[in-house]
Design an enzyme around this catalytic site. Structure first.
Site, PDB file in Angstrom:
ATOM      1  N   ASP A 186       3.376  -6.110   9.068  1.00  0.00           N
ATOM      2  CA  ASP A 186       4.606  -6.548   8.413  1.00  0.00           C
ATOM      3  C   ASP A 186       5.712  -5.504   8.477  1.00  0.00           C
ATOM      4  O   ASP A 186       5.487  -4.349   8.850  1.00  0.00           O
ATOM      5  CB  ASP A 186       4.314  -6.937   6.953  1.00  0.00           C
ATOM      6  CG  ASP A 186       3.284  -6.014   6.291  1.00  0.00           C
ATOM      7  OD1 ASP A 186       3.126  -4.872   6.746  1.00  0.00           O
ATOM      8  OD2 ASP A 186       2.650  -6.442   5.317  1.00  0.00           O
TER       9      ASP A 186
ATOM     10  N   ASP B 262      -1.894  -8.870  -6.227  1.00  0.00           N
ATOM     11  CA  ASP B 262      -1.930 -10.327  -6.406  1.00  0.00           C
ATOM     12  C   ASP B 262      -2.778 -11.008  -5.328  1.00  0.00           C
ATOM     13  O   ASP B 262      -2.755 -12.222  -5.185  1.00  0.00           O
ATOM     14  CB  ASP B 262      -0.504 -10.902  -6.419  1.00  0.00           C
ATOM     15  CG  ASP B 262       0.263 -10.595  -5.130  1.00  0.00           C
ATOM     16  OD1 ASP B 262      -0.339 -10.026  -4.192  1.00  0.00           O
ATOM     17  OD2 ASP B 262       1.466 -10.935  -5.066  1.00  0.00           O
TER      18      ASP B 262
ATOM     19  N   HIS C 105      -2.476 -10.470  -1.996  1.00  0.00           N
ATOM     20  CA  HIS C 105      -1.844 -10.690  -0.687  1.00  0.00           C
ATOM     21  C   HIS C 105      -2.502  -9.857   0.402  1.00  0.00           C
ATOM     22  O   HIS C 105      -3.029  -8.779   0.143  1.00  0.00           O
ATOM     23  CB  HIS C 105      -0.317 -10.479  -0.744  1.00  0.00           C
ATOM     24  CG  HIS C 105       0.132  -9.069  -0.959  1.00  0.00           C
ATOM     25  ND1 HIS C 105       1.056  -8.722  -1.913  1.00  0.00           N
ATOM     26  CD2 HIS C 105      -0.190  -7.906  -0.335  1.00  0.00           C
ATOM     27  CE1 HIS C 105       1.273  -7.416  -1.854  1.00  0.00           C
ATOM     28  NE2 HIS C 105       0.535  -6.896  -0.905  1.00  0.00           N
TER      29      HIS C 105
ATOM     30  N   GLU D 201       1.902 -13.771   0.432  1.00  0.00           N
ATOM     31  CA  GLU D 201       1.769 -13.827  -1.023  1.00  0.00           C
ATOM     32  C   GLU D 201       1.053 -15.109  -1.449  1.00  0.00           C
ATOM     33  O   GLU D 201       0.947 -16.054  -0.651  1.00  0.00           O
ATOM     34  CB  GLU D 201       3.172 -13.795  -1.660  1.00  0.00           C
ATOM     35  CG  GLU D 201       3.962 -12.513  -1.392  1.00  0.00           C
ATOM     36  CD  GLU D 201       3.553 -11.338  -2.299  1.00  0.00           C
ATOM     37  OE1 GLU D 201       2.404 -11.293  -2.786  1.00  0.00           O
ATOM     38  OE2 GLU D 201       4.397 -10.455  -2.520  1.00  0.00           O
TER      39      GLU D 201
HETATM   40  C1  F6R Z   1       1.087  -3.369   4.152  1.00  0.00           C
HETATM   41  C2  F6R Z   1       0.444  -4.598   3.726  1.00  0.00           C
HETATM   42  C3  F6R Z   1       0.098  -4.848   2.306  1.00  0.00           C
HETATM   43  C4  F6R Z   1      -0.651  -3.697   1.644  1.00  0.00           C
HETATM   44  C5  F6R Z   1      -0.933  -4.017   0.179  1.00  0.00           C
HETATM   45  C6  F6R Z   1      -1.631  -2.885  -0.519  1.00  0.00           C
HETATM   46  O1  F6R Z   1       1.264  -3.385   5.561  1.00  0.00           O
HETATM   47  O2  F6R Z   1       0.216  -5.419   4.543  1.00  0.00           O
HETATM   48  O3  F6R Z   1      -0.685  -6.016   2.240  1.00  0.00           O
HETATM   49  O4  F6R Z   1      -1.844  -3.480   2.330  1.00  0.00           O
HETATM   50  O5  F6R Z   1       0.272  -4.277  -0.473  1.00  0.00           O
HETATM   51  O6  F6R Z   1      -0.766  -1.804  -0.603  1.00  0.00           O
HETATM   52  P1  F6R Z   1      -1.275  -0.378  -1.109  1.00  0.00           P
HETATM   53  O7  F6R Z   1      -2.204   0.126  -0.058  1.00  0.00           O
HETATM   54  O8  F6R Z   1      -0.030   0.464  -1.188  1.00  0.00           O
HETATM   55  O9  F6R Z   1      -1.943  -0.604  -2.401  1.00  0.00           O
END
Ligand code: F6R
Length: 249
Positions: free
Chosen positions: A67, A136, A138, A143
């Protein structure tokens, strides 16, 4: 589902890096899906160490990131392209032409998504995909929703995601966190031969349990991974409960 539960973040990161490194050694021109965020930082550090020790060669590796924030270019220090360059790509012998991230500066959301899907299609399926998990549920920035989104999409980030990202990045300035992102769809993630989901810290415990022991539902996007034939959940003791360990094949 395989579960690897380590005592600490460092050990979990090393185990995660070992899995990715094994894939690269087995198939030097493999295609690797990468994630950003706080979770994979230790994994990337370990991969850089392997490269510096001379035990890993990235010269033929191709990567595709999950992303990118809509509106941020690769020079912006909070963009995911910048994150990948500074945490991994700048420190190993990867050819940056072989590293793909959605174009955050493409203002036309439909074009940004179609362009990224065309790139992914040209790559074919990935050999291994690294994922984190949002509070959440994702994966990528897919999401919670009414349906699983197959292709790359432009997503409105949930309030919790924006708050989480402001806490960890953007120097805590919530107003500076973009409200939208382009994300690889769940359909493409599911096509990867192997999927690794890494989760660390007590804050992830409940959502990991929900995702891997609860019902498969788009309201917990990561739960779709229960249907993947080759998924590895890696984490520390704080994030991986006994219930998740018991759910392993
Ligand atoms: C980032 C991504 C997100 C993160 C998720 C967890 O490329 O795809 O899904 O993996 O938000 O983020 P952290 O590791 O910061 O808790």
């Amino acid at each position: 589902m395989r579960v690897i539960r380590k005592a600490t973040y460092e050990e979990a990161s090393k185990a995660c890096a070992e899995l990715i490194a094994s894939q690269i050694r087995l198939k030097p021109d493999c295609k690797v899906g990468l994630a950003t965020g706080s979770t994979p930082v230790g994994t990337y550090k370990a991969l850089v160490d392997f490269y510096k020790e001379g035990s890993l060669d990235f010269s033929r590796v191709v990567t595709a990131n999950l992303d990118e924030y809509r509106g941020l270019g690769g020079d912006h220090d909070q963009s995911y392209r910048y994150f990948m360059n500074t945490n991994l790509f700048d420190h190993v012998n990867i050819d940056k032409k072989n590293t793909f991230v959605p174009d955050g500066l493409e203002a036309d959301a439909v074009k940004a998504c179609t362009d990224y899907d065309a790139i992914l299609k040209s790559l074919g399926h990935l050999d291994i995909q690294l994922l984190g998990i949002g509070g959440d549920g994702h994966i990528g920035f897919n999401e919670p929703a009414d349906a699983f989104c197959v292709n790359t999409q432009c997503i409105d980030l949930e309030k919790q995601t924006i708050e989480d990202n402001a806490r960890l990045f953007f120097n805590g300035k919530i107003d500076e966190v973009p409200t939208q992102a382009y994300t690889m769809g769940i359909g493409y993630i599911m096509k990867s031969t192997t999927v690794i989901l890494m989760a660390t810290g007590a804050g992830k415990k409940d959502i990991v349990e929900k995702a891997f022991t609860g019902p498969v539902t788009p309201s917990v996007p990561a739960s779709i991974l229960q249907l993947h034939p080759n998924v590895v959940v890696i984490g520390d003791e704080a994030a991986i409960s006994e219930k998740v360990v018991a759910a392993a094949d």
